[in-house]
Each structure stands twice: as structure tokens, then as C-alpha cells.
Design an enzyme around this catalytic site. Sequence first.
Site, PDB file in Angstrom:
ATOM      1  N   ASN A  11       0.967  -1.167   0.143  1.00 13.54           N
ATOM      2  CA  ASN A  11       0.054   0.050  -0.057  1.00 13.54           C
ATOM      3  C   ASN A  11       1.007   1.279   0.261  1.00 13.54           C
ATOM      4  O   ASN A  11       1.286   1.445   1.105  1.00 13.54           O
ATOM      5  CB  ASN A  11      -1.050   0.078   1.097  1.00 13.54           C
ATOM      6  N   LYS A  13       0.107   4.349  -0.342  1.00 18.19           N
ATOM      7  CA  LYS A  13      -0.504   5.423   0.148  1.00 18.19           C
ATOM      8  C   LYS A  13      -0.495   6.732  -0.489  1.00 18.19           C
ATOM      9  O   LYS A  13      -0.046   6.467  -1.841  1.00 18.19           O
ATOM     10  CB  LYS A  13      -0.091   5.719   1.655  1.00 18.19           C
ATOM     11  N   HIS A  97      -9.618   1.112   4.760  1.00 24.77           N
ATOM     12  CA  HIS A  97      -8.372   1.378   5.548  1.00 24.77           C
ATOM     13  C   HIS A  97      -8.577   2.492   6.829  1.00 24.77           C
ATOM     14  O   HIS A  97      -9.427   3.262   6.540  1.00 24.77           O
ATOM     15  CB  HIS A  97      -7.427   1.989   4.561  1.00 24.77           C
ATOM     16  N   GLU A  99      -7.190   4.971   7.647  1.00 21.04           N
ATOM     17  CA  GLU A  99      -6.771   6.266   7.167  1.00 21.04           C
ATOM     18  C   GLU A  99      -8.191   6.831   6.718  1.00 21.04           C
ATOM     19  O   GLU A  99      -8.507   8.092   6.808  1.00 21.04           O
ATOM     20  CB  GLU A  99      -5.692   6.248   6.490  1.00 21.04           C
ATOM     21  N   GLU A 168      -5.797  -4.635  10.591  1.00 19.45           N
ATOM     22  CA  GLU A 168      -4.301  -3.644  10.810  1.00 19.45           C
ATOM     23  C   GLU A 168      -5.261  -2.893  12.352  1.00 19.45           C
ATOM     24  O   GLU A 168      -5.745  -1.993  12.210  1.00 19.45           O
ATOM     25  CB  GLU A 168      -4.390  -2.766   9.878  1.00 19.45           C
ATOM     26  N   GLY A 174       2.120   2.464  11.059  1.00 16.17           N
ATOM     27  CA  GLY A 174       3.115   3.274  10.901  1.00 16.17           C
ATOM     28  C   GLY A 174       3.569   3.833  12.107  1.00 16.17           C
ATOM     29  O   GLY A 174       4.294   4.991  12.281  1.00 16.17           O
ATOM     30  N   SER A 211       3.103  -1.986  10.502  1.00 12.76           N
ATOM     31  CA  SER A 211       4.469  -1.782  10.757  1.00 12.76           C
ATOM     32  C   SER A 211       4.963  -3.124  10.473  1.00 12.76           C
ATOM     33  O   SER A 211       5.889  -3.858  11.157  1.00 12.76           O
ATOM     34  CB  SER A 211       4.834  -1.414  12.265  1.00 12.76           C
TER      35      SER A 211
HETATM   36  P1  PGA Z   1       2.416   0.568   7.722  1.00 12.85           P
HETATM   37  O1  PGA Z   1       0.902   0.747   7.110  1.00 12.85           O
HETATM   38  O2  PGA Z   1       3.100  -0.718   7.155  1.00 12.85           O
HETATM   39  O3  PGA Z   1       3.208   1.538   7.299  1.00 12.85           O
HETATM   40  O4  PGA Z   1       2.494   0.477   9.262  1.00 12.85           O
HETATM   41  C1  PGA Z   1       0.248  -0.293   7.012  1.00 12.85           C
HETATM   42  C2  PGA Z   1      -1.011   0.282   6.227  1.00 12.85           C
HETATM   43  O5  PGA Z   1      -1.574   1.115   6.411  1.00 12.85           O
HETATM   44  O6  PGA Z   1      -1.847  -0.677   5.619  1.00 12.85           O
END
Ligand code: PGA
Length: 250
Positions: A11, A13, A97, A99, A168, A174, A211
Site C-alpha cells: 500500500n 498510500k 483502510h 486512514e 490492521e 506506521g 508496521s
Molecule cells: P505500515 O502501514 O506498514 O506503514 O504500518 C500499513 C497500512 O496502513 O496498510
Amino acid sequence: MSIRKKVLAANWKLNLAKEGIGEFSRGIRQRQDGDIELVVAPPFPYLRDLVVESSGEGRPFTVAAQNCSDEESGAFTGEVAPGMIAGVGARYVIVGHSERRTLFGETDEMIGRKLDRARAAGLVPIFCIGESEELRDQGKTLETLRRQIDAALSTAGGDFGWLIVAYEPVWAIGTGKNATPEEVRGAHQAIEGFVAPHLAGGAFSVLYGGSVKPSNAAELASIDEVDGFLVGGASLAVDTCLGIYDPMRG
Ligand code: PGA
């Protein structure tokens, strides 16, 4: 039923420049053989470029959008319909997601409608769920996952050929923080139990995200209930992306 089809989804982003697409794609097409579907989810304007790159020399990969509209067409400025995503050759779409939920106000019901539209367009949704740190601290992790699953899947209706669920934990995205293998196993087992009754025998995979990086991929990949990963930060470079892919090969 949960099928043990392995998936590694990158992903991006709101990251990476168009100039880097060729090199990234060549790098991941040179990966070792493995029974793992590698999916790349770039920003919308790059979807077609990635689709073209996905079948270049080497091992193919597949392409996902990071979001889609819950509408098919009409006066919805700035939206992108699932049919348009499928029309440029992408096969998957990330839906719900965290976000999107927290920054853009997506509700469980909206996410359910997106799942429905995505399926109707022939896309396989990567349906994201996860608890916030606050809910986790209140001991409400499983209750939250169940609510997210029940609300979205009862809105969408259950007839998916194949559905990918991505667990997640919001506090792990993140942040560099990880759920323990026991927490991941427990959550994935619970998710299987929550999802299965909605799908009338349809198949699904459950990915873990938050992460994930080369240094923890092997331990997480060794958990039977983990069918793969949804990766943000570590998916932006070929070496870290393949540093997660390689331990998944077992
Ligand atoms: P990250 O993000 O691996 O940077 O923690 C995962 C995601 O949001 O899909």
C-alpha cells in the site's frame, strides 16, 4: 471458509513519484518463485502504469486501487468508481483502510456499500478492519472487529467469490509497534469466526498489517492464521518489500 491463499499487498498510500515506477516494478518482478500473490496499490494516476508494468519480463504481479467510490456514476466530483478501476486492469481494491475511516469519515455502512460496488465491478476487495488504541486499552478489540465485520458485510451481502480481510490494529500502523504473535493469532482466529457466517461458504484470506517489515515478517508469517500482509512504509522500496516477501515463501 478461510482459504490459505497467500497475499502480500503493498500500500503506497500518498507516496512515490511516477519516475520510480519502472525500477520498482522491475525489482519486484525479479523476485524468487513463490506461491504468493504480490499486489501493488499505487495512487490512482499510476494504476494504468502499474498494470502495464505488472506483466513485463519476470514474475507478474497484480494491481490494486487504494479506495473506490460507493457510487457507480453521477455528480460525485473527485470520486473514482470500482468499474473504472477494473476497466484499467486493476484486480483488487483496498476498502475501509483506517486512514479512510479516521481522516475521511468513512463509516461501516459506507464501507459495506463500497464492498458491494467493488464486487459488482469484478474487483476483489481488501477489506480493512482494526481497533484503535483506546478500544484496545478498554479490552474491546474483538468486539470492535466483530462490529466492523457485521456492519460492513451485512450491508454488502455475503456473496463474494473471494474476499481478503486485512486486520490492521490502528495503533500499529506506521508506529513501529507490533501486536504480539499471540495477539495476532487470537485476532485472526476470531476474525475467521466472525466473517465465515456472512460468506455462505465463500472463500477468504486474512492478512495482517501494521508496521510489518523485514525484521518481523518471518515471525508473523509463521503464524498459521496469517495469510499474508498489507504493508505501508516498508513496501515503498524493492529491498524491504522483498525482505517481507522472502520469509513468506517459508
Ligand atoms: P505500515 O502501514 O506498514 O506503514 O504500518 C500499513 C497500512 O496502513 O496498510
